[in-house]
Design a protein around this motif. Structure first.
Motif, PDB file in Angstrom:
ATOM      1  N   TYR A  24     -21.970 -73.961 -48.359  1.00  0.00           N
ATOM      2  CA  TYR A  24     -21.722 -73.560 -46.975  1.00  0.00           C
ATOM      3  C   TYR A  24     -22.431 -72.255 -46.650  1.00  0.00           C
ATOM      4  O   TYR A  24     -22.946 -72.061 -45.548  1.00  0.00           O
ATOM      5  CB  TYR A  24     -20.230 -73.439 -46.693  1.00  0.00           C
ATOM      6  CG  TYR A  24     -19.522 -74.772 -46.597  1.00  0.00           C
ATOM      7  CD1 TYR A  24     -20.019 -75.787 -45.775  1.00  0.00           C
ATOM      8  CD2 TYR A  24     -18.365 -75.014 -47.321  1.00  0.00           C
ATOM      9  CE1 TYR A  24     -19.375 -77.008 -45.707  1.00  0.00           C
ATOM     10  CE2 TYR A  24     -17.708 -76.229 -47.243  1.00  0.00           C
ATOM     11  CZ  TYR A  24     -18.221 -77.227 -46.433  1.00  0.00           C
ATOM     12  OH  TYR A  24     -17.587 -78.432 -46.347  1.00  0.00           O
ATOM     13  N   ALA A  25     -22.475 -71.341 -47.600  1.00  0.00           N
ATOM     14  CA  ALA A  25     -23.121 -70.049 -47.392  1.00  0.00           C
ATOM     15  C   ALA A  25     -24.633 -70.217 -47.198  1.00  0.00           C
ATOM     16  O   ALA A  25     -25.266 -69.448 -46.483  1.00  0.00           O
ATOM     17  CB  ALA A  25     -22.829 -69.118 -48.566  1.00  0.00           C
ATOM     18  N   LEU A  26     -25.237 -71.228 -47.828  1.00  0.00           N
ATOM     19  CA  LEU A  26     -26.669 -71.480 -47.666  1.00  0.00           C
ATOM     20  C   LEU A  26     -26.971 -72.261 -46.380  1.00  0.00           C
ATOM     21  O   LEU A  26     -27.988 -72.027 -45.731  1.00  0.00           O
ATOM     22  CB  LEU A  26     -27.205 -72.247 -48.881  1.00  0.00           C
ATOM     23  CG  LEU A  26     -27.243 -71.478 -50.197  1.00  0.00           C
ATOM     24  CD1 LEU A  26     -27.636 -72.394 -51.334  1.00  0.00           C
ATOM     25  CD2 LEU A  26     -28.216 -70.321 -50.098  1.00  0.00           C
ATOM     26  N   ILE A  27     -26.106 -73.166 -46.017  1.00  0.00           N
ATOM     27  CA  ILE A  27     -26.342 -74.019 -44.839  1.00  0.00           C
ATOM     28  C   ILE A  27     -26.102 -73.261 -43.545  1.00  0.00           C
ATOM     29  O   ILE A  27     -26.843 -73.427 -42.571  1.00  0.00           O
ATOM     30  CB  ILE A  27     -25.476 -75.291 -44.914  1.00  0.00           C
ATOM     31  CG1 ILE A  27     -25.966 -76.169 -46.064  1.00  0.00           C
ATOM     32  CG2 ILE A  27     -25.515 -76.053 -43.606  1.00  0.00           C
ATOM     33  CD1 ILE A  27     -25.160 -77.413 -46.277  1.00  0.00           C
ATOM     34  N   LEU A  28     -25.093 -72.395 -43.503  1.00  0.00           N
ATOM     35  CA  LEU A  28     -24.751 -71.679 -42.282  1.00  0.00           C
ATOM     36  C   LEU A  28     -25.913 -70.839 -41.751  1.00  0.00           C
ATOM     37  O   LEU A  28     -26.257 -70.944 -40.570  1.00  0.00           O
ATOM     38  CB  LEU A  28     -23.499 -70.820 -42.501  1.00  0.00           C
ATOM     39  CG  LEU A  28     -23.005 -70.065 -41.278  1.00  0.00           C
ATOM     40  CD1 LEU A  28     -22.585 -71.043 -40.186  1.00  0.00           C
ATOM     41  CD2 LEU A  28     -21.857 -69.152 -41.651  1.00  0.00           C
ATOM     42  N   PRO A  29     -26.588 -70.025 -42.560  1.00  0.00           N
ATOM     43  CA  PRO A  29     -27.726 -69.270 -42.020  1.00  0.00           C
ATOM     44  C   PRO A  29     -28.873 -70.189 -41.579  1.00  0.00           C
ATOM     45  O   PRO A  29     -29.571 -69.891 -40.604  1.00  0.00           O
ATOM     46  CB  PRO A  29     -28.174 -68.379 -43.188  1.00  0.00           C
ATOM     47  CG  PRO A  29     -27.037 -68.346 -44.128  1.00  0.00           C
ATOM     48  CD  PRO A  29     -26.265 -69.596 -43.927  1.00  0.00           C
ATOM     49  N   LEU A  30     -29.043 -71.278 -42.277  1.00  0.00           N
ATOM     50  CA  LEU A  30     -30.089 -72.228 -41.901  1.00  0.00           C
ATOM     51  C   LEU A  30     -29.825 -72.804 -40.513  1.00  0.00           C
ATOM     52  O   LEU A  30     -30.724 -72.899 -39.684  1.00  0.00           O
ATOM     53  CB  LEU A  30     -30.179 -73.351 -42.942  1.00  0.00           C
ATOM     54  CG  LEU A  30     -31.241 -74.400 -42.716  1.00  0.00           C
ATOM     55  CD1 LEU A  30     -32.625 -73.776 -42.808  1.00  0.00           C
ATOM     56  CD2 LEU A  30     -31.101 -75.513 -43.721  1.00  0.00           C
ATOM     57  N   VAL A  31     -28.587 -73.153 -40.218  1.00  0.00           N
ATOM     58  CA  VAL A  31     -28.212 -73.687 -38.909  1.00  0.00           C
ATOM     59  C   VAL A  31     -28.396 -72.626 -37.833  1.00  0.00           C
ATOM     60  O   VAL A  31     -28.932 -72.898 -36.758  1.00  0.00           O
ATOM     61  CB  VAL A  31     -26.752 -74.205 -38.939  1.00  0.00           C
ATOM     62  CG1 VAL A  31     -26.254 -74.538 -37.549  1.00  0.00           C
ATOM     63  CG2 VAL A  31     -26.640 -75.405 -39.851  1.00  0.00           C
ATOM     64  N   VAL A  32     -27.996 -71.405 -38.109  1.00  0.00           N
ATOM     65  CA  VAL A  32     -28.105 -70.324 -37.128  1.00  0.00           C
ATOM     66  C   VAL A  32     -29.565 -70.019 -36.822  1.00  0.00           C
ATOM     67  O   VAL A  32     -29.970 -69.896 -35.663  1.00  0.00           O
ATOM     68  CB  VAL A  32     -27.355 -69.058 -37.626  1.00  0.00           C
ATOM     69  CG1 VAL A  32     -27.641 -67.860 -36.734  1.00  0.00           C
ATOM     70  CG2 VAL A  32     -25.871 -69.321 -37.698  1.00  0.00           C
ATOM     71  N   VAL A  33     -30.390 -69.923 -37.854  1.00  0.00           N
ATOM     72  CA  VAL A  33     -31.803 -69.610 -37.663  1.00  0.00           C
ATOM     73  C   VAL A  33     -32.516 -70.730 -36.909  1.00  0.00           C
ATOM     74  O   VAL A  33     -33.294 -70.480 -35.983  1.00  0.00           O
ATOM     75  CB  VAL A  33     -32.486 -69.324 -39.037  1.00  0.00           C
ATOM     76  CG1 VAL A  33     -33.993 -69.267 -38.888  1.00  0.00           C
ATOM     77  CG2 VAL A  33     -31.946 -68.037 -39.619  1.00  0.00           C
ATOM     78  N   SER A  34     -32.245 -71.981 -37.277  1.00  0.00           N
ATOM     79  CA  SER A  34     -32.903 -73.091 -36.575  1.00  0.00           C
ATOM     80  C   SER A  34     -32.455 -73.154 -35.116  1.00  0.00           C
ATOM     81  O   SER A  34     -33.239 -73.464 -34.230  1.00  0.00           O
ATOM     82  CB  SER A  34     -32.642 -74.414 -37.286  1.00  0.00           C
ATOM     83  OG  SER A  34     -31.263 -74.725 -37.269  1.00  0.00           O
ATOM     84  N   GLY A  35     -31.193 -72.835 -34.846  1.00  0.00           N
ATOM     85  CA  GLY A  35     -30.715 -72.789 -33.466  1.00  0.00           C
ATOM     86  C   GLY A  35     -31.435 -71.731 -32.654  1.00  0.00           C
ATOM     87  O   GLY A  35     -31.804 -71.945 -31.499  1.00  0.00           O
ATOM     88  N   LEU A  36     -31.641 -70.562 -33.253  1.00  0.00           N
ATOM     89  CA  LEU A  36     -32.350 -69.489 -32.562  1.00  0.00           C
ATOM     90  C   LEU A  36     -33.814 -69.859 -32.319  1.00  0.00           C
ATOM     91  O   LEU A  36     -34.378 -69.543 -31.269  1.00  0.00           O
ATOM     92  CB  LEU A  36     -32.262 -68.184 -33.361  1.00  0.00           C
ATOM     93  CG  LEU A  36     -30.886 -67.524 -33.406  1.00  0.00           C
ATOM     94  CD1 LEU A  36     -30.882 -66.336 -34.366  1.00  0.00           C
ATOM     95  CD2 LEU A  36     -30.482 -67.095 -32.015  1.00  0.00           C
ATOM     96  N   VAL A  37     -34.425 -70.504 -33.292  1.00  0.00           N
ATOM     97  CA  VAL A  37     -35.827 -70.904 -33.136  1.00  0.00           C
ATOM     98  C   VAL A  37     -35.975 -71.897 -31.985  1.00  0.00           C
ATOM     99  O   VAL A  37     -36.855 -71.755 -31.139  1.00  0.00           O
ATOM    100  CB  VAL A  37     -36.376 -71.498 -34.460  1.00  0.00           C
ATOM    101  CG1 VAL A  37     -37.708 -72.182 -34.235  1.00  0.00           C
ATOM    102  CG2 VAL A  37     -36.494 -70.415 -35.511  1.00  0.00           C
ATOM    103  N   PHE A  38     -35.122 -72.889 -31.929  1.00  0.00           N
ATOM    104  CA  PHE A  38     -35.224 -73.887 -30.864  1.00  0.00           C
ATOM    105  C   PHE A  38     -34.826 -73.329 -29.504  1.00  0.00           C
ATOM    106  O   PHE A  38     -35.343 -73.733 -28.478  1.00  0.00           O
ATOM    107  CB  PHE A  38     -34.396 -75.126 -31.195  1.00  0.00           C
ATOM    108  CG  PHE A  38     -35.033 -75.999 -32.230  1.00  0.00           C
ATOM    109  CD1 PHE A  38     -36.233 -76.650 -31.968  1.00  0.00           C
ATOM    110  CD2 PHE A  38     -34.446 -76.162 -33.470  1.00  0.00           C
ATOM    111  CE1 PHE A  38     -36.820 -77.454 -32.921  1.00  0.00           C
ATOM    112  CE2 PHE A  38     -35.032 -76.957 -34.428  1.00  0.00           C
ATOM    113  CZ  PHE A  38     -36.233 -77.605 -34.163  1.00  0.00           C
ATOM    114  N   ALA A  39     -33.899 -72.348 -29.485  1.00  0.00           N
ATOM    115  CA  ALA A  39     -33.456 -71.773 -28.213  1.00  0.00           C
ATOM    116  C   ALA A  39     -34.536 -70.893 -27.594  1.00  0.00           C
ATOM    117  O   ALA A  39     -34.681 -70.838 -26.380  1.00  0.00           O
ATOM    118  CB  ALA A  39     -32.183 -70.962 -28.422  1.00  0.00           C
TER     119      ALA A  39
END
Length: 186
Positions: A6-21
């Motif tokens: 979960y600790a590895l996936i959470l930053p990945l989700v946040v970063v990809s969300g920021l990139v697409f936004a």
């Protein structure tokens, strides 16, 4: 273990969300072609008439075969523009050899021969569904009398006859073909 995943996936989700936004939506900014003027159209036609294809077309227009085709077009022009009934007699169930018009037949209207073209046949072959829009047209025979309506008549030097686009066919007061309107257009 779960906490590490979960600790590895959470930053990945946040970063990809920021990139697409923050990504800009790029639209093509092609200039819309402006309609050509009458003078430009005339100049382009003159230029085409000087090419070998243009010269051959002009020779065909002046030939007896070209004049015969133009006379046939003029005979039915009023019916075409008004989309009114034309009585026709089927003279052949096949098109001239080498034609690439799809499904069609030869008909006689007011004493002149015409190619009645319907376009390419589309088969929807499914185990439970057989669909051929020209099925009833295949049942016609030579010398059958039909009523046709069309929106278009054309010609080409390759053919010795005007080409009538079949939009509506009726036999014995029964509609046997009616072209479906185009989707998403006029």
């Amino acid at each position: 273990m779960k906490i590490a995943i979960y600790a590895l996936i959470l930053p990945l989700v946040v970063v990809s969300g920021l990139v697409f936004a923050n990504r800009e939506i790029k639209t093509s900014k092609r200039p819309t072609p402006k309609p050509i003027s009458a003078a430009e159209r005339k100049a382009a036609l003159k230029k085409w008439e000087a090419t070998p294809d243009g010269v051959r077309f002009k020779e065909w227009e002046a030939s007896p075969a070209g004049k015969k085709v133009y006379a046939g077009v003029a005979k039915i022009r009023k019916h075409i523009s008004a989309f009114t009934n034309m009585e026709a007699v089927i003279t052949s169930l096949s098109l001239p050899p080498g034609s690439r018009l799809g499904f069609g037949m030869m008909v006689r209207i007011n004493g002149d021969d015409y190619i009645l073209s319907f376009g390419q046949e589309k088969f929807d072959m499914n185990f439970l569904n057989y669909n051929n829009e020209f099925e009833q047209l295949h049942n016609l025979k030579v010398s059958d009398k039909i009523i046709i309506r069309s929106h278009n008549v054309s010609y080409a030097p390759k053919y010795s006859y005007p080409i009538v686009s079949g939009d509506y066919v009726e036999q014995d007061s029964k509609v046997i073909f009616k072209r479906a309107p185009r989707k998403g257009g006029c």
